[in-house]
Design a protein around this motif. Structure first.
Motif, PDB file in Angstrom:
ATOM      1  N   ALA A 123      45.406  31.230  29.877  1.00 31.71           N
ATOM      2  CA  ALA A 123      44.406  31.394  30.939  1.00 31.71           C
ATOM      3  C   ALA A 123      44.768  30.563  32.172  1.00 31.71           C
ATOM      4  O   ALA A 123      44.582  31.003  33.318  1.00 31.71           O
ATOM      5  N   LEU A 124      45.281  29.363  31.960  1.00 30.96           N
ATOM      6  CA  LEU A 124      45.689  28.511  33.080  1.00 30.96           C
ATOM      7  C   LEU A 124      46.843  29.145  33.848  1.00 30.96           C
ATOM      8  O   LEU A 124      46.869  29.122  35.090  1.00 30.96           O
ATOM      9  N   ALA A 125      47.801  29.729  33.126  1.00 33.24           N
ATOM     10  CA  ALA A 125      48.928  30.396  33.790  1.00 33.24           C
ATOM     11  C   ALA A 125      48.445  31.567  34.636  1.00 33.24           C
ATOM     12  O   ALA A 125      48.981  31.829  35.725  1.00 33.24           O
ATOM     13  N   ALA A 126      47.427  32.270  34.155  1.00 32.77           N
ATOM     14  CA  ALA A 126      46.882  33.396  34.925  1.00 32.77           C
ATOM     15  C   ALA A 126      46.195  32.916  36.196  1.00 32.77           C
ATOM     16  O   ALA A 126      46.273  33.566  37.249  1.00 32.77           O
ATOM     17  N   ARG A 127      45.523  31.748  36.120  1.00 40.32           N
ATOM     18  CA  ARG A 127      44.809  31.210  37.283  1.00 40.32           C
ATOM     19  C   ARG A 127      45.743  30.558  38.287  1.00 40.32           C
ATOM     20  O   ARG A 127      45.438  30.514  39.473  1.00 40.32           O
ATOM     21  N   ARG A 128      46.895  30.033  37.801  1.00 39.74           N
ATOM     22  CA  ARG A 128      47.794  29.273  38.671  1.00 39.74           C
ATOM     23  C   ARG A 128      49.187  29.906  38.653  1.00 39.74           C
ATOM     24  O   ARG A 128      50.140  29.334  38.100  1.00 39.74           O
ATOM     25  N   PRO A 129      49.356  31.074  39.252  1.00 41.16           N
ATOM     26  CA  PRO A 129      50.658  31.755  39.189  1.00 41.16           C
ATOM     27  C   PRO A 129      51.787  30.982  39.875  1.00 41.16           C
ATOM     28  O   PRO A 129      52.959  31.268  39.619  1.00 41.16           O
ATOM     29  N   GLU A 130      51.445  30.016  40.725  1.00 38.76           N
ATOM     30  CA  GLU A 130      52.485  29.243  41.407  1.00 38.76           C
ATOM     31  C   GLU A 130      53.047  28.129  40.519  1.00 38.76           C
ATOM     32  O   GLU A 130      54.068  27.524  40.867  1.00 38.76           O
ATOM     33  N   ARG A 131      52.413  27.853  39.349  1.00 36.34           N
ATOM     34  CA  ARG A 131      52.849  26.796  38.448  1.00 36.34           C
ATOM     35  C   ARG A 131      53.559  27.388  37.232  1.00 36.34           C
ATOM     36  O   ARG A 131      53.233  28.479  36.777  1.00 36.34           O
ATOM     37  N   GLU A 132      54.535  26.669  36.709  1.00 34.77           N
ATOM     38  CA  GLU A 132      55.130  27.000  35.418  1.00 34.77           C
ATOM     39  C   GLU A 132      54.300  26.321  34.331  1.00 34.77           C
ATOM     40  O   GLU A 132      54.238  25.089  34.273  1.00 34.77           O
ATOM     41  N   VAL A 133      53.647  27.113  33.509  1.00 30.92           N
ATOM     42  CA  VAL A 133      52.776  26.567  32.466  1.00 30.92           C
ATOM     43  C   VAL A 133      53.504  26.669  31.126  1.00 30.92           C
ATOM     44  O   VAL A 133      53.891  27.758  30.694  1.00 30.92           O
ATOM     45  N   VAL A 134      53.683  25.519  30.479  1.00 34.67           N
ATOM     46  CA  VAL A 134      54.413  25.439  29.211  1.00 34.67           C
ATOM     47  C   VAL A 134      53.473  24.908  28.141  1.00 34.67           C
ATOM     48  O   VAL A 134      52.785  23.895  28.350  1.00 34.67           O
ATOM     49  N   PHE A 135      53.446  25.578  26.984  1.00 36.14           N
ATOM     50  CA  PHE A 135      52.659  25.087  25.857  1.00 36.14           C
ATOM     51  C   PHE A 135      53.605  24.582  24.776  1.00 36.14           C
ATOM     52  O   PHE A 135      54.573  25.249  24.418  1.00 36.14           O
ATOM     53  N   PHE A 136      53.317  23.399  24.230  1.00 33.17           N
ATOM     54  CA  PHE A 136      54.132  22.780  23.191  1.00 33.17           C
ATOM     55  C   PHE A 136      53.681  23.327  21.834  1.00 33.17           C
ATOM     56  O   PHE A 136      52.653  22.915  21.291  1.00 33.17           O
ATOM     57  N   ALA A 137      54.452  24.258  21.302  1.00 36.41           N
ATOM     58  CA  ALA A 137      54.072  24.970  20.075  1.00 36.41           C
ATOM     59  C   ALA A 137      54.693  24.278  18.871  1.00 36.41           C
ATOM     60  O   ALA A 137      55.844  24.523  18.519  1.00 36.41           O
ATOM     61  N   VAL A 138      53.929  23.393  18.252  1.00 38.91           N
ATOM     62  CA  VAL A 138      54.399  22.672  17.070  1.00 38.91           C
ATOM     63  C   VAL A 138      53.470  22.986  15.901  1.00 38.91           C
ATOM     64  O   VAL A 138      52.387  23.533  16.067  1.00 38.91           O
TER      65      VAL A 138
END
Length: 364
Positions: A123-138
């Motif tokens: 959802a954050l990536a959709a709101r902030r298309p100018e940012r690279e949003v990375v999730f730490f999948a552990v």
């Protein structure tokens, strides 16, 4: 489960302990493979209720603890980039890398955020298309379905600024590595109920047959654990080696079909390094080639990051059930939750953290 008190009844716990004492005729070592179970055992004194013939040892069941140092350092390198918003569950922020942690990156101005679901990062990536949003999948199989759903949602929404840094591990190969190790001391296992809620029981049957060890899928409350120990010891005393399901109120034999399908769609099985243990073949999950464009390790070119484990930290021996936390020379002195040498001291599911919180005064 509607209530908690019914699974923490002291009289019932003492009856289970008496039943185990009446049953046992020789020494047995049982390993629980879940950090949540470890904390319950230490917090409620489950091991102290058992007869001396039955020893509980702690396995590699803390997902934060087994995340390799290289994965932490790669996370730090990505999180420090000015164009990145790095999202993680809160328990990863204080896990030490080789020189820092995610909380220090955040303090230095990095955009590091705690989220409660990988879908929050989507959802954050959709709101902030100018940012690279990375999730730490552990994590183990328990968190893999939600991360798979995040990948599928990002692809469906056409998000080009979302990616995962993946360090998933799976439980059965780690159990096999413990059984295959020289000087094996584990006679039976308490398997993690939440993992089996997703994956079911089928992966454990070959382990039982190949190594002749009982595996009891167990919950997380005191009576769950005592009943699981009773079921495991009964098998050992009778010379049986089967998969039994103590946690039937949550675990079905086939697990969760849609969750397993999502994991199969997004991830493939790969070798994976475990912190303090080393590489275990077939023990990891990585994004399939069809989703390689969502792989943060490739997107930010951090695969070359290589680091060495902390020599003083003995967490690898703790995670293999060879050493109990108070037996480490650094426990409670050079290694504390405020200044941890390894992840087993800082993680909310780490064995060292459990002993430091609930039994520190007993081990001085």
């Amino acid at each position: 489960m509607r209530y908690v008190d019914e699974y923490r009844d002291g009289d019932a716990a003492r009856r289970y302990a008496a039943a185990i004492r009446a049953l046992v005729t020789r020494r047995w070592t049982v390993m629980e493979v879940c950090g949540g179970q470890t904390h319950a055992i230490v917090r409620f004194g489950i091991d102290e209720l058992l007869p001396p013939e039955v020893s509980l040892v702690h396995g590699p069941g803390c997902p934060v603890c087994v995340t390799p140092l290289e994965a932490i350092d790669r996370a730090l390198a990505i999180a420090a980039r000015p164009e990145v918003t790095f999202c993680s569950f809160g328990d990863m922020l204080r896990v030490p890398g080789s020189a820092s942690d995610l909380l220090a990156v955040k303090s230095a101005g990095g955009d590091v955020r705690i989220v409660y679901s990988p879908m929050d990062a989507v959802a954050l990536a959709a709101r902030r298309p100018e940012r690279e949003v990375v999730f730490f999948a552990v994590g183990f199989e328990t968190t893999a379905p939600a991360n798979a759903m995040a990948v599928l949602a990002a692809r469906r929404r056409g998000l080009r600024n979302f990616s995962l840094l993946v360090s998933h591990v799976t439980v059965p190969p780690a159990m096999e590595a413990i059984l295959a190790a020289p000087g094996r001391r584990v006679d039976g296992f308490l398997a993690a109920g939440h993992v089996c809620t997703v994956m079911g029981l089928e992966e454990y049957h070959p382990l039982c047959m190949r190594w002749r060890v009982p595996i009891v899928v167990t919950g997380f409350e005191p009576l769950d654990l005592l009943q699981g120990v009773h079921m495991c010891v009964r098998q050992l005393e009778e010379g049986r080696a089967q998969v039994e399901n103590q946690y039937a109120r949550s675990v079905a034999d086939g697990g969760n079909g849609p969750a397993r399908a999502a994991v199969r769609e997004v991830f493939e099985v790969v070798p994976r390094a475990w912190r303090g243990i080393g590489t275990i073949p077939g023990s990891g999950l990585a994004l399939r080639a069809a989703y390689a464009d969502l792989d943060a390790e490739r997107r930010f070119d951090v695969s070359s990051v290589r680091t060495r484990e902390e020599i003083e930290c003995r967490s690898g021996l703790v995670l293999q059930g060879i050493l109990k936390p108070p037996e480490c020379p650094a426990f409670g002195t050079r290694c504390t939750p405020e200044h941890p040498l390894g992840a087993t001291m800082v993680s909310s599911e780490g064995a060292c953290a459990a002993y430091h919180r609930y039994r520190r005064t007993e081990t001085r």
